[in-house]
Each structure stands twice: as structure tokens, then as C-alpha cells.
Design an enzyme around this catalytic site. Structure first.
Site: not given
Ligand code: NAP
Length: 298
Positions: A173, A241
């Protein structure tokens, strides 16, 4: 389907991925730190747990989709509310977040002491891929456990690749991010350059998309750049990140990187301008500032 799946982390990616598991017929339970984000999935048929531990206890396969290494460590192993407290011997825990390969291995070791199998399975394809169930899923861990989990992966992704042992999904990744973010940077530069000379969005995107310049970035974010649509699919802060993880892993491997640090500095400029929570297509704003021109409509 008989397999009980737990999903922890209902952010931008987690919600559509969970929805696809429900659509595929899995018996799904969910947990999210901000509880209100579980409401929608509960209405659609998911069971909601009061902690990550409870969801893990209910599940044959527990999936996490969280922000970063700290979040995954905390939700997996921190205390009595964590996955490790609930996960049953013989069950599988799959982390689909993008985190450090070395943190991945250390979490896998801790869970394996309890007889829990662990796979790392980060994804590529962003919100469109998560919504349509066509993610590219890069998996590290035991090959037999990987085979066993294929029906779960197939509910969320189209191409599912076993990349090697624990941590190799994350390594793959991170390499994917080196390439993807490089493509984004080149696309934004090309757009600003051609716009300055009077190129029209339609003709530029048509031409790029048909030739060697085509990429996921051109197909999914090119139009958004021209439209000034910076709503996040993948946030600048999360891309930053990932590029930090790439550079840390490269230092551990003693591999020089040239493009990645440059792209990271440009993203820092985007963050400094207050746009860290916008989508990565906001990269163009840093190029526009350097060039002193605007390529987009607003
Ligand atoms: P996001 O919308 O910011 O969601 C993050 C999630 O993590 C939320 O459910 C948040 O909970 C939770 N979280 C964060 N810190 C926490 C903690 N200390 N304890 C418990 N829960 C916690 O991010 P996302 O875009 O879905 O991405 C999630 C992952 O997938 C990341 O690692 C990202 O790099 C990867 N990713 C993202 C994409 C993309 O296009 N978005 C593509 C590929 C990979 P709350 O709702 O309470 O804040």
C-alpha cells in the site's frame, strides 16, 4: 451468510465498506467512537456494539478501518474495551487502515499470543471504490487465513492480492501511495501548465484519458480540479500521514526517495493554507500559488 463480521471505524471508507458487507448478506455488527455514526447502519440491518471488544467477541472476522497507527493500536490493544479483550481464539482480525508495517507486525504478534489470526489488508480505490465494492485490497499474513477470508474481501473489493507475510499488505500500500501521489502531482502540474496556455478542461481531460498520461487520478480527480470541487474522498491530512509512513519505512529500509518528499512538502503548503481536510485534489492549490495563476472555475 453464516460468518459473523464486525466492522470498527465508520468514517468515509468504513460506512460504504460496511454497507457492502450487509448487501453481501453477512451478519454484521459495528462500532464507532462517535456513536451517532452507527445510526444509519443500524437502520440498514447492522447490530451495534457498545465497544470494540464487544463487537470482536461477537465476530468470526473483525475488521478495523481507522485513521492511523495510533488509532489502530489503541482500538486493538489498549484496554478492556479493545479488540484484544473480546476477540475469540481462532477468530480473524483484519486491519484495513493504512498504518506502519512495523506497528502492524507488533499488533499481530500481540493478538496471535491469544490465538487470534491477523491480516493487514489496506485498500486503494478511495470513496468510489469503497462505494462500488471495487477496491484493490493488498493483504499481508498467513496464506491459509487469507484464503479463508476471501468471501469477506470479495464483498468489498474487486482485486484481492496476497502480498506476503504480516506487514506486506502495508508495504504494498505504501508503494501504491508513492505511485498514486506522484501521479496526482504530475496531473496537477500538467493541468496548471496547459490551462495557462488556454487549454479547455474537456479537451485536456479527453486527451489525457486516452493516452499514456491516463491514471486513476486523471479519471477520478481531473474534473474535480477544474470544477474547484475539493470535497474529500481522501483527505490531504491522511495523504500526508501516508507519505510520512512511506518516508519512515524508506529510512528503515535505507532506500532513497526523491519524488515522495517533494510531494509531501507541497501537501504541507496545502495544510498550512488551512486545507488539510479537503480532498487530495487540493494539491493543485499549491501549484497554482507557485505559478500565480488559477486553473479552475472557482
Ligand atoms: P476518516 O473518515 O477520517 O475515518 C476515520 C475513522 O477512524 C473514524 O471512524 C474515526 O472515528 C476513527 N478513529 C480515529 N481515531 C480513533 C481512535 N483513537 N479511537 C477510535 N476510533 C478512531 O478516514 P477514512 O478516509 O475513512 O480512512 C480510514 C483509513 O483508510 C485511513 O487509514 C486511510 O489512510 C485509509 N484509506 C482511505 C482512503 C480514502 O480515500 N478515504 C483510501 C484508502 C485508504 P470518529 O468517527 O469517532 O472520528
Amino acid at each position: 451468510m453464516d460468518t459473523k463480521v464486525g466492522f470498527i471505524g465508520l468514517g468515509i471508507m468504513g460506512v460504504p465498506m460496511s454497507r457492502n458487507l450487509l448487501k453481501a448478506g453477512f451478519d454484521l455488527s459495528v462500532w464507532n467512537r462517535t456513536a451517532s455514526k452507527m445510526d444509519e447502519l443500524e437502520k440498514e440491518g447492522a447490530r451495534t456494539g457498545r465497544s470494540a471488544a464487544v463487537v470482536a467477541e461477537w465476530s468470526d472476522v473483525t475488521i478495523t478501518m481507522l485513521t492511523d497507527s495510533d488509532a489502530v493500536e489503541s482500538v486493538m490493544t489498549h484496554d478492556f474495551n479493545s479488540v484484544i479483550a473480546g476477540a475469540r481464539e481462532g477468530s480473524v482480525v483484519i486491519d484495513m487502515s493504512t498504518i506502519s508495517p512495523s506497528v502492524t507486525r507488533s499488533i499481530a504478534e500481540k493478538l496471535s499470543e491469544k490465538g487470534v489470526h491477523v491480516l493487514d489488508a489496506p485498500v486503494s480505490g478511495s470513496l468510489p471504490g469503497a462505494t462500488s465494492g471495487t477496491l484493490s485490497i493488498m493483504v499481508g499474513g498467513d496464506a491459509e487465513v487469507f484464503e479463508r477470508c476471501l468471501p469477506v474481501f470479495r464483498a468489498m473489493g474487486r482485486v484481492i492480492t496476497h502480498c506476503g507475510g504480516s506487514g506486506m499488505g502495508q508495504v504494498t500500500k505504501l508503494a501504491n501511495q508513492i505511485i498514486g501521489m506522484g501521479n496526482l502531482a504530475a496531473m496537477c502540474e500538467g493541468i496548471v501548465f496547459a490551462s495557462r496556455a488556454g487549454g479547455s478542461p474537456d479537451s485536456l481531460l479527453k486527451a489525457f484519458g486516452a493516452g499514456a498520461a491516463n491514471s486513476w487520478m486523471v479519471e477520478n480527480l481531473g474534473r474535480k480540479v477544474f470544477d474547484g470541487d475539493f470535497a474529500p474522498g481522501f483527505m490531504v491530512d491522511l495523504a500526508q500521514k501516508d507519505l510520512r509512513l512511506v518516508q519512515e519505512a524508506a529510512a528503515e529500509l535505507d532506500v532513497p526517495l526523491v519524488t515522495t518528499p517533494l510531494v509531501s512538502q507541497m501537501f504541507r503548503a496545502v495544510q498550512r493554507a488551512g486545507n488539510g481536510r479537503e480532498g487530495i485534489q487540493a494539491y493543485v492549490k499549491a501549484i497554482e500559488t507557485l505559478a500565480g495563476i488559477q486553473a479552475r472555475a472557482n
